[in-house]
Each structure stands twice: as structure tokens, then as C-alpha cells.
Design a protein around this motif. Structure first.
Motif, PDB file in Angstrom:
ATOM      1  N   PHE A 196       0.847  -1.215   0.000  1.00  0.00           N
ATOM      2  CA  PHE A 196       0.000   0.000   0.000  1.00  0.00           C
ATOM      3  C   PHE A 196       0.873   1.252   0.000  1.00  0.00           C
ATOM      4  N   LYS A 197       1.855   1.235  -0.859  1.00  0.00           N
ATOM      5  CA  LYS A 197       2.859   2.316  -0.911  1.00  0.00           C
ATOM      6  C   LYS A 197       2.210   3.698  -1.057  1.00  0.00           C
ATOM      7  N   GLY A 198       2.634   4.599  -0.204  1.00  0.00           N
ATOM      8  CA  GLY A 198       2.146   5.983  -0.293  1.00  0.00           C
ATOM      9  C   GLY A 198       0.715   6.180   0.174  1.00  0.00           C
ATOM     10  N   GLN A 199       0.103   5.114   0.738  1.00  0.00           N
ATOM     11  CA  GLN A 199      -1.310   5.252   1.151  1.00  0.00           C
ATOM     12  C   GLN A 199      -1.514   5.188   2.667  1.00  0.00           C
ATOM     13  N   ILE A 200      -0.459   4.801   3.401  1.00  0.00           N
ATOM     14  CA  ILE A 200      -0.636   4.592   4.840  1.00  0.00           C
ATOM     15  C   ILE A 200      -0.355   5.882   5.619  1.00  0.00           C
ATOM     16  N   ALA A 201      -1.388   6.347   6.291  1.00  0.00           N
ATOM     17  CA  ALA A 201      -1.271   7.593   7.067  1.00  0.00           C
ATOM     18  C   ALA A 201      -0.550   7.341   8.383  1.00  0.00           C
ATOM     19  N   ALA A 202      -0.909   6.225   9.050  1.00  0.00           N
ATOM     20  CA  ALA A 202      -0.367   6.015  10.391  1.00  0.00           C
ATOM     21  C   ALA A 202      -0.395   4.552  10.794  1.00  0.00           C
ATOM     22  N   VAL A 203       0.508   4.232  11.709  1.00  0.00           N
ATOM     23  CA  VAL A 203       0.492   2.949  12.391  1.00  0.00           C
ATOM     24  C   VAL A 203       0.115   3.255  13.837  1.00  0.00           C
ATOM     25  N   ILE A 204      -0.948   2.629  14.311  1.00  0.00           N
ATOM     26  CA  ILE A 204      -1.343   2.856  15.707  1.00  0.00           C
ATOM     27  C   ILE A 204      -1.154   1.573  16.499  1.00  0.00           C
ATOM     28  N   ILE A 205      -0.559   1.715  17.667  1.00  0.00           N
ATOM     29  CA  ILE A 205      -0.330   0.540  18.530  1.00  0.00           C
ATOM     30  C   ILE A 205      -0.457   0.940  20.003  1.00  0.00           C
ATOM     31  N   GLU A 206      -0.921  -0.024  20.800  1.00  0.00           N
ATOM     32  CA  GLU A 206      -0.726   0.093  22.240  1.00  0.00           C
ATOM     33  C   GLU A 206       0.685  -0.461  22.444  1.00  0.00           C
ATOM     34  N   PRO A 207       1.658   0.368  22.759  1.00  0.00           N
ATOM     35  CA  PRO A 207       3.032  -0.147  22.859  1.00  0.00           C
ATOM     36  C   PRO A 207       3.154  -1.202  23.962  1.00  0.00           C
ATOM     37  N   LEU A 225       8.820  -0.507  13.932  1.00  0.00           N
ATOM     38  CA  LEU A 225       7.672   0.311  13.507  1.00  0.00           C
ATOM     39  C   LEU A 225       8.123   1.759  13.301  1.00  0.00           C
ATOM     40  N   ARG A 226       8.942   2.232  14.248  1.00  0.00           N
ATOM     41  CA  ARG A 226       9.452   3.612  14.151  1.00  0.00           C
ATOM     42  C   ARG A 226      10.200   3.795  12.823  1.00  0.00           C
ATOM     43  N   GLU A 227      11.066   2.836  12.497  1.00  0.00           N
ATOM     44  CA  GLU A 227      11.860   2.947  11.272  1.00  0.00           C
ATOM     45  C   GLU A 227      10.974   2.905  10.030  1.00  0.00           C
ATOM     46  N   LEU A 228      10.023   1.970  10.025  1.00  0.00           N
ATOM     47  CA  LEU A 228       9.154   1.849   8.842  1.00  0.00           C
ATOM     48  C   LEU A 228       8.311   3.110   8.645  1.00  0.00           C
ATOM     49  N   CYS A 229       7.836   3.687   9.727  1.00  0.00           N
ATOM     50  CA  CYS A 229       7.046   4.925   9.620  1.00  0.00           C
ATOM     51  C   CYS A 229       7.924   6.043   9.070  1.00  0.00           C
ATOM     52  N   ASP A 230       9.155   6.133   9.571  1.00  0.00           N
ATOM     53  CA  ASP A 230      10.060   7.185   9.077  1.00  0.00           C
ATOM     54  C   ASP A 230      10.338   7.010   7.589  1.00  0.00           C
ATOM     55  N   GLU A 231      10.673   5.774   7.210  1.00  0.00           N
ATOM     56  CA  GLU A 231      11.017   5.517   5.793  1.00  0.00           C
ATOM     57  C   GLU A 231       9.847   5.829   4.872  1.00  0.00           C
ATOM     58  N   ASN A 232       8.629   5.629   5.374  1.00  0.00           N
ATOM     59  CA  ASN A 232       7.440   5.759   4.513  1.00  0.00           C
ATOM     60  C   ASN A 232       6.618   7.025   4.785  1.00  0.00           C
ATOM     61  N   HIS A 233       7.183   7.923   5.571  1.00  0.00           N
ATOM     62  CA  HIS A 233       6.518   9.205   5.893  1.00  0.00           C
ATOM     63  C   HIS A 233       5.105   9.001   6.436  1.00  0.00           C
ATOM     64  N   ALA A 234       4.983   7.961   7.261  1.00  0.00           N
ATOM     65  CA  ALA A 234       3.705   7.729   7.967  1.00  0.00           C
ATOM     66  C   ALA A 234       3.924   8.098   9.434  1.00  0.00           C
ATOM     67  N   LEU A 235       2.835   8.364  10.152  1.00  0.00           N
ATOM     68  CA  LEU A 235       2.967   8.734  11.558  1.00  0.00           C
ATOM     69  C   LEU A 235       2.851   7.492  12.446  1.00  0.00           C
ATOM     70  N   LEU A 236       3.655   7.476  13.503  1.00  0.00           N
ATOM     71  CA  LEU A 236       3.555   6.407  14.492  1.00  0.00           C
ATOM     72  C   LEU A 236       2.747   6.941  15.674  1.00  0.00           C
ATOM     73  N   ILE A 237       1.625   6.268  15.948  1.00  0.00           N
ATOM     74  CA  ILE A 237       0.763   6.700  17.060  1.00  0.00           C
ATOM     75  C   ILE A 237       0.879   5.698  18.208  1.00  0.00           C
ATOM     76  N   PHE A 238       1.261   6.173  19.378  1.00  0.00           N
ATOM     77  CA  PHE A 238       1.235   5.335  20.581  1.00  0.00           C
ATOM     78  C   PHE A 238      -0.083   5.609  21.294  1.00  0.00           C
ATOM     79  N   ASP A 239      -0.895   4.559  21.423  1.00  0.00           N
ATOM     80  CA  ASP A 239      -2.118   4.697  22.216  1.00  0.00           C
ATOM     81  C   ASP A 239      -1.746   4.405  23.666  1.00  0.00           C
ATOM     82  N   GLU A 240      -1.637   5.477  24.430  1.00  0.00           N
ATOM     83  CA  GLU A 240      -1.200   5.384  25.825  1.00  0.00           C
ATOM     84  C   GLU A 240      -2.375   5.532  26.793  1.00  0.00           C
ATOM     85  N   VAL A 241      -3.565   5.196  26.328  1.00  0.00           N
ATOM     86  CA  VAL A 241      -4.740   5.382  27.187  1.00  0.00           C
ATOM     87  C   VAL A 241      -4.597   4.580  28.495  1.00  0.00           C
TER      88      VAL A 241
END
Ligand SMILES: Cc1ncc(COP(=O)(O)O)c(C=O)c1O
Length: 429
Positions: A196-207, A225-241
Motif C-alpha cells: 500500500f505504498k504511499g497510502q498509509i497515514a499512520a500505524v497505531i499501537i498500544e506499545p 515500527l518507528r523505522e518503517l514509519c520514518d522511511e514511509n513518511h507515515a505517523l507512528l501513534i502510541f495509544d497510551e490510554v
């Protein structure tokens, strides 16, 4: 055990509230019987309407890190309430709480307050999409992010599965924007970024995934995950609820030494009142209305009572160095479990991160993915739950839910819990 009043209230409630509850897991469907109506709480104890007192390890599902009715927090709530419950304007404790969060999380310059974890995640997802101009979101099986439409998606099998909704009422057009993958399998995330190249806005995870048991992840996976988000200009979201301000002052980023782009909060930051928040650096947060084009708002957001309770709660954690106390108490619990040989005797795996704990039945290897959990253990869990309840110990009425320690628990409470748990397990094995 006498719970007649609870029973009657529940019967009446079922007539006017679906299943008698305001949130499904409270209905005791997995453990049988009826929910218990609580009337009051003090420290680690809760009291029901029939006069029973229980030692509580649910702690309102996480927010009550200082136990029930902590007097310092209650005092702040009372002071705030005397001044008025809501103004629909900014208030001072909102600024205090925002500063506390910004000072605690390296990657956060600004936060916006909302009233629940669900709202925080919903807004963070919209912001990630607005910021990147992309639609797809990657999440992980077994991670829960609130009842947000695009994230109520379960995994399919196979390498990359475009989502199937796990709740009715979610349009296919919405669920297909979510890719749900197994935890701790970085190659599958890599594959998704290729497919899904160029289509992924974000990766969300409960770390620190704590909604399907406690599925502790490796640092390598999170940094992957951090590296893949950086390489693909997607945002890494930590759900810290759950993990935010519970596992450390700097939460999961401090534990992993990895900084996400966006963070969502709930539970602990409200000090027992409804509050949530999401935060990021200034560049990302500038996209939020009214500065930017991503709309987000709330009548009761930044409510003065919730802000006062949240700020008082976080200050207390800091002033009393509670994270160290909670780590030591958690470690004591873990040692007790080892000493009594739960693993060898009952084929049970205990998992812990700080003051969050969980036990997986019928396995001596701690699960790291939701598929590792033995679904057939539910009956056994129900017996353990009911055994503990008779002993006046309250744990979650579902084997997929974690337990929480608070600063009001001490070693004696832990001893009592572990001994009762041992006894309950002995009775059923
Ligand atoms: C990790 C996580 N995210 C989001 C939520 C949703 O929060 P709330 O129940 O406050 O809407 C929860 C709730 O348990 C959660 O555990």
C-alpha cells in the motif's frame, strides 16, 4: 455471599439500560451471575450496596492509580466544583495539566483535551490523515483503541488483510481503510507498506498492549515500527490510554526509549473523572482547528473538574515518586507468584509491566499475540473469578482484562490476593 440488593437493581436496570450496563464488559457475561452495584470506595477497597467489601484490582479499569477516593484528589475536585462545574472557556488547570504532559513526553509540544480515550484516538486518527493526506491506518490484532469505527476491525488470516468489521454498523467503506496485522511480526508491517505504498497515514499501537491480556512486545518490534514509519513518511501513534502515566512518567516512550509522532491519553490523566487527550509536536498539532483544517471540538473538553482531578493525580505521582513504589509493589507480586510456583503447579503465566498485571491460563509461556491466548480457558477463569469474589477480592470479570495496582495497595494486599488466587486455582485443578 449476600448480593440481593445488587440483583434487584440489576433486574430493574435491564428494563431501561441494554443488559443493564453502560459498557459491555461490566455485564459479567463471561463469568456468570450479575454485576455488583458498588456504592463507595476507599483506597484499595470497594463497598457494594449489600454491605460487602472487596479488595479491588480493577481500579475502574485503570484510571484510579491512587486508589478510591484519594482525599487530596477529592479535595481538588470539591474546590473546583464549588467554583462551577463547566464554563465552556479555557481554565487554569487545563494549562497545568497540558504543561505536565508536555514536560513528561519528549515528542509532545502541544496537547488537545477531550473527554474519553475513544475521542482521543478518533481525533488522533483524523489528525494523522489530515496531516499526511492519506487514508489507510495499520493497527494490530488484539489492540483495542476505543469504539472508534475504523479501529473496531479484527484481523483476518493471511499476510495482509484489509479489515473485516468486528462490530455491526461499521460501513465496509470505513473498515476497509484499516489494515489489521498480528503483533510482533515486523515483516508483515514491511509488506503492508510495500503493498500500500504511499497510502498509509499512520500505524497505531498500544506499545504495551493491555486489552487482550498483557501482550508484552519486544523493543525490536516497536523500533522496527518507528523505522518503517520514518522511511514511509507515515505517523507512528502510541495509544497510551492505559500505559500513559501508569508505567512511568514518560510512559511507553520512556520504557522503550522510542518517540512516537502522536500520543493518545485517557484513564490516569483524568484522575478518575472523564478526560482524554492527544498530543504531538507543534508542526502536527498546527493542523488542528482553529489553526488548521482538521476539525475537532468538544462542549465539555478540558472540563475544570476533570482537569483539577487529573492534574492533582499526576502531581501526586510525581511528588511521591509513585512510579518507583508501583514498580516495587509489582515486582513483589511477581516474586510471590514465582515463589509459590504458579507456573509449574497450575500451568499459568504471569505477565507484568509496572503496576499492570495479568495471568494467562493453560500456558507456561507468556502470550505475545492474541492468537496465543487459549480461548478454552474461559470457564476456568470464571471459576477463579467467582472463587475470588467469594473471598471478597474483585478482579476483572473477563480473562482478557488486566489487573491494576494502585498507590493505595501494599504488600499485605498483594499477599492476600496471591494466596487467595492460589487457593482458587488449587480448588479447580
Ligand atoms: C488502549 C485504549 N485505547 C482507547 C480506549 C478507549 O478509552 P475510553 O474507554 O475512555 O473511551 C481504551 C479503553 O479501555 C484503551 O484501553
Amino acid at each position: 455471599m449476600q448480593i440481593e440488593k445488587s440483583k434487584k437493581l440489576y433486574e430493574q436496570a435491564c428494563k431501561v439500560i441494554p443488559a443493564g450496563v453502560s459498557s459491555p464488559v461490566r455485564a459479567f457475561k463471561a463469568v456468570g451471575g450479575n454485576p455488583i452495584y458498588m456504592r463507595s470506595g476507599q483506597g484499595p477497597f470497594i463497598n457494594d450496596v449489600d454491605g460487602n467489601q472487596y479488595l479491588d484490582f480493577v481500579m475502574s479499569w485503570g484510571p484510579l492509580i491512587h486508589g478510591h477516593a484519594n482525599q487530596k484528589i477529592i479535595q481538588k475536585i470539591i474546590e473546583a466544583a464549588h467554583n462551577g462545574t463547566s464554563f465552556g472557556t479555557p481554565c487554569e488547570d487545563e494549562l497545568n495539566l497540558a504543561r505536565f504532559i508536555v514536560d513528561s513526553y519528549k515528542s509532545i509540544d502541544q496537547v488537545r483535551f477531550v473527554s474519553s480515550g475513544t475521542e482521543a484516538v478518533m481525533s488522533a486518527i483524523r489528525l494523522a490523515r489530515g496531516f499526511t493526506g492519506r487514508d489507510l491506518i495499520i493497527k494490530f490484532d488484539g489492540c483495542y483503541h476505543g469504539h472508534v469505527d475504523p479501529l473496531l476491525v479484527s484481523a483476518g488470516s493471511g499476510l495482509v488483510t484489509l479489515g473485516n468489521p468486528s462490530s455491526l454498523g461499521i460501513p465496509h467503506e470505513v473498515s476497509k481503510q484499516t489494515i489489521s496485522l498480528p503483533l510482533n511480526r515486523i515483516e508483515q508491517v514491511k509488506r503492508a507498506f510495500i503493498d500500500f505504498k504511499g497510502q498509509i497515514a499512520a500505524v497505531i499501537i498500544e506499545p504495551i498492549p493491555a486489552n487482550n491480556g498483557l501482550l508484552l512486545q519486544t523493543k525490536e518490534f516497536i523500533s522496527g515500527l518507528r523505522e518503517l514509519c520514518d522511511e514511509n513518511h507515515a505517523l507512528l501513534i502510541f495509544d497510551e490510554v492505559i500505559s500513559g502515566f501508569r508505567v512511568a512518567q514518560g510512559g511507553s516512550p520512556e520504557i522503550f526509549n522510542i518517540n512516537p509522532d502522536l500520543v493518545t491519553f485517557g484513564k490516569v490523566i483524568g484522575g478518575g473523572l472523564p478526560a482524554g487527550a492527544f498530543g504531538a509536536n507543534r508542526e502536527i498539532m498546527n493542523h488542528i482547528a482553529p489553526n488548521g483544517g482538521v476539525y475537532q471540538a468538544g462542549t465539555l473538553s478540558g472540563n475544570p473538574l476533570a482537569m483539577a482531578a487529573g492534574f492533582a493525580s499526576l502531581k501526586l505521582l510525581q511528588d511521591e515518586n509513585s512510579w518507583e513504589y508501583l514498580e516495587n509493589l509489582g515486582s513483589y507480586l511477581e516474586k510471590k507468584v514465582k515463589l509459590l510456583g504458579f507456573n509449574e503447579k497450575f500451568n499459568v503465566s504471569f505477565v507484568r509491566q509496572g503496576s499492570i498485571f495479568w495471568f494467562a491460563l493453560d500456558t507456561n509461556i507468556p502470550p505475545i499475540r492474541s492468537e496465543d491466548i487459549n480461548a478454552k480457558s474461559e470457564k476456568k477463569y470464571a471459576s477463579i473469578f467467582n472463587g475470588l469474589l467469594k473471598n471478597k477480592i474483585y478482579i476483572a470479570p473477563s480473562m482478557y482484562e488486566v489487573g491494576f495496582l494502585s498507590t493505595s495497595h501494599n504488600k499485605e494486599h498483594v499477599d492476600h490476593f496471591i494466596q487467595s488466587l492460589y487457593h482458587s486455582m488449587e480448588c479447580i485443578s
